[in-house]
Design an enzyme around this catalytic site. Structure first.
Site, PDB file in Angstrom:
ATOM      1  N   GLY A   8      -9.582  -5.788  30.005  1.00 62.32           N
ATOM      2  CA  GLY A   8      -9.651  -5.171  31.333  1.00 62.32           C
ATOM      3  C   GLY A   8     -10.462  -3.899  31.412  1.00 62.32           C
ATOM      4  O   GLY A   8     -10.705  -3.399  32.509  1.00 62.32           O
ATOM      5  N   ALA A   9     -10.908  -3.369  30.269  1.00 65.87           N
ATOM      6  CA  ALA A   9     -11.759  -2.177  30.303  1.00 65.87           C
ATOM      7  C   ALA A   9     -13.233  -2.516  30.388  1.00 65.87           C
ATOM      8  O   ALA A   9     -14.076  -1.630  30.528  1.00 65.87           O
ATOM      9  CB  ALA A   9     -11.499  -1.311  29.066  1.00 65.87           C
ATOM     10  N   GLY A  13     -13.732  -7.138  33.692  1.00 62.81           N
ATOM     11  CA  GLY A  13     -12.306  -6.828  33.676  1.00 62.81           C
ATOM     12  C   GLY A  13     -11.946  -5.628  34.516  1.00 62.81           C
ATOM     13  O   GLY A  13     -10.942  -5.643  35.247  1.00 62.81           O
ATOM     14  N   VAL A  58      -6.379  -8.402  20.976  1.00 63.40           N
ATOM     15  CA  VAL A  58      -5.695  -9.630  21.392  1.00 63.40           C
ATOM     16  C   VAL A  58      -5.424 -10.547  20.195  1.00 63.40           C
ATOM     17  O   VAL A  58      -4.622 -11.484  20.293  1.00 63.40           O
ATOM     18  CB  VAL A  58      -6.523 -10.350  22.482  1.00 63.40           C
ATOM     19  CG1 VAL A  58      -7.755 -11.015  21.891  1.00 63.40           C
ATOM     20  CG2 VAL A  58      -5.691 -11.344  23.265  1.00 63.40           C
ATOM     21  N   SER A 121     -17.073 -19.995  31.401  1.00 61.84           N
ATOM     22  CA  SER A 121     -18.504 -19.713  31.547  1.00 61.84           C
ATOM     23  C   SER A 121     -19.275 -20.992  31.799  1.00 61.84           C
ATOM     24  O   SER A 121     -18.951 -22.057  31.259  1.00 61.84           O
ATOM     25  CB  SER A 121     -19.048 -19.033  30.295  1.00 61.84           C
ATOM     26  OG  SER A 121     -20.454 -18.862  30.374  1.00 61.84           O
ATOM     27  N   TYR A 181     -21.851 -19.059  21.129  1.00 63.46           N
ATOM     28  CA  TYR A 181     -21.031 -18.495  22.200  1.00 63.46           C
ATOM     29  C   TYR A 181     -20.501 -19.592  23.108  1.00 63.46           C
ATOM     30  O   TYR A 181     -19.312 -19.621  23.460  1.00 63.46           O
ATOM     31  CB  TYR A 181     -21.847 -17.482  22.997  1.00 63.46           C
ATOM     32  CG  TYR A 181     -21.185 -16.999  24.255  1.00 63.46           C
ATOM     33  CD1 TYR A 181     -19.979 -16.300  24.209  1.00 63.46           C
ATOM     34  CD2 TYR A 181     -21.758 -17.223  25.505  1.00 63.46           C
ATOM     35  CE1 TYR A 181     -19.363 -15.851  25.369  1.00 63.46           C
ATOM     36  CE2 TYR A 181     -21.159 -16.771  26.664  1.00 63.46           C
ATOM     37  CZ  TYR A 181     -19.963 -16.095  26.590  1.00 63.46           C
ATOM     38  OH  TYR A 181     -19.358 -15.643  27.740  1.00 63.46           O
ATOM     39  N   ASN A 210     -24.062 -16.331  36.436  1.00 61.76           N
ATOM     40  CA  ASN A 210     -24.677 -15.081  35.973  1.00 61.76           C
ATOM     41  C   ASN A 210     -24.134 -13.900  36.774  1.00 61.76           C
ATOM     42  O   ASN A 210     -24.591 -13.630  37.890  1.00 61.76           O
ATOM     43  CB  ASN A 210     -26.193 -15.171  36.091  1.00 61.76           C
ATOM     44  CG  ASN A 210     -26.774 -16.172  35.107  1.00 61.76           C
ATOM     45  OD1 ASN A 210     -26.702 -17.381  35.334  1.00 61.76           O
ATOM     46  ND2 ASN A 210     -27.333 -15.686  34.017  1.00 61.76           N
TER      47      ASN A 210
END
Length: 354
Positions: A8-9, A13, A58, A121, A181, A210
């Site tokens: 979230g930072a 997020g 996490v 994604s 990825y 994007n």
């Protein structure tokens, strides 16, 4: 609603956190503040004062279990992002994205938290949708380095070699991840789907296209092309546009992505137990990479883009979203059009790190 927001930072997020707080939700952010991503540490974090912040990874079971205490739903944004073209990075991508998601899901099962919104994604599709005049819907094969080196960037029909017409890709298109990825983002979805079916949980995955907007990360190996162009312009350099600049993309503003997450979090708890629903999250407006570079250069008053003809084998040529499902089922409508969004982004602040 009490929501745990992992990652979230970060760029997306933090926009989600702001949106959720404004909507009256209670938000707890879990973020590792890894130096490669947040070189300024806590000093660089910009979140609403109402957010409860937990610094932790996490992948750490005990930290995740504490962070899950008392929450109703999880919004999982934490991930290592980028193209994953260098296989030396593969262990880090797998650890951050796959192991991190597995640790989170196992902890959710133990804690009885049954609602998850996952940051997916569009990279899971590989190339987008293509049609051949003679053979209908086809899937291009791997990109040929010799063709790319010769400046022939458009994928041909794999059956007859004729030119193809690109179109919008829907959620039911088969996945075809073409770099590390992308493989890990697909694995996140599959792990989460297995969790939902095994526990009776409810999953909504938002496949971002994007994403761009204020406080996007600066020029780093993991930044998106919009940030790379902005960083070049800020330094007085022209944006360097790979291939011929005609690659088709769907650029969606970060505020619209945050709105999609809020709607998904509101809806996910009401879905059937064990259900999995995937949504493309794109503006629905097709533009080329070259058009985006030109809009940013014009908006910032910087030098015009340079089309280099360079290429990266792991890139895809065209990938644009059909987001009708998200609009129809969740009532989501992007509010920031391309021209206005790029004009704002051309002069918006970026942040350090990736």
């Amino acid at each position: 609603m009490d929501i745990l927001l992992t990652g979230g930072a970060g760029f997306i997020g933090s926009a989600i956190a702001t949106r959720l707080v404004r909507a009256g939700h209670r938000v707890r952010v879990l973020d590792a503040l890894l130096p490669a991503v947040h070189p300024e540490g806590r000093a660089g974090v910009v979140l609403p004062g109402e957010v409860e912040f937990v610094e932790g990874d996490v992948r750490d079971r005990a930290t995740v279990e504490r962070a899950l205490h008392g929450v109703d739903a999880v919004c999982h944004q934490a991930a290592m992002v980028g193209l994953g073209l260098d296989l030396d990075d593969a262990p880090d991508y797998v650890s951050c994205n796959e192991l991190g998601t597995a640790v989170l899901l196992a902890a959710m099962a133990r804690a009885g938290v049954g609602a998850l919104v996952l940051a997916g994604s569009m990279v899971v599709y590989g190339e987008g949708r293509y049609d051949c005049a003679a053979h209908g819907r086809v899937s291009p094969g791997p990109r040929d380095p010799a063709e790319l080196a010769a400046g022939r960037f458009e994928p041909p029909c794999p059956r007859c070699g004729a030119p193809l017409t690109p179109g919008l890709v829907g959620e039911d298109a088969p996945p075809d991840p073409r770099n590390v990825y992308a493989v890990t983002k697909l694995a996140q979805e599959q792990l989460a789907a297995a969790w939902a079916r095994a526990t009776g949980g409810r999953l909504v995955a938002l496949r971002y296209h994007n994403v761009y907007g204020p406080r996007m990360p600066r020029d780093t190996p993991y930044a998106g092309v919009a940030a790379l162009f902005r960083s070049a312009l800020a330094a007085g350099r022209p944006p360097r546009v790979f291939e011929d600049g005609r690659q088709r993309r769907d650029f969606v503003h970060v505020d619209d992505v945050a709105a999609a997450n809020e709607l998904a979090l509101t809806a996910v708890g009401g879905r059937p137990a064990g259900s999995v629903r995937v949504y493309n999250t794109g503006s629905g407006s097709v533009h080329t990479v070259g058009e985006m570079a030109e809009a940013l250069a014009a908006g910032s008053g910087g030098p015009a883009p340079v089309v280099t003809g360079e290429y990266r084998l792991g890139d895809v040529r065209h990938i644009t979203a059909d987001s009708a499902r998200l609009r129809t089922e969740l009532g989501w409508h992007p509010a920031v059009p391309f021209a206005a969004g790029m004009a704002e982004f051309a002069n918006a602040p970026l942040r350090c790190g990736s």
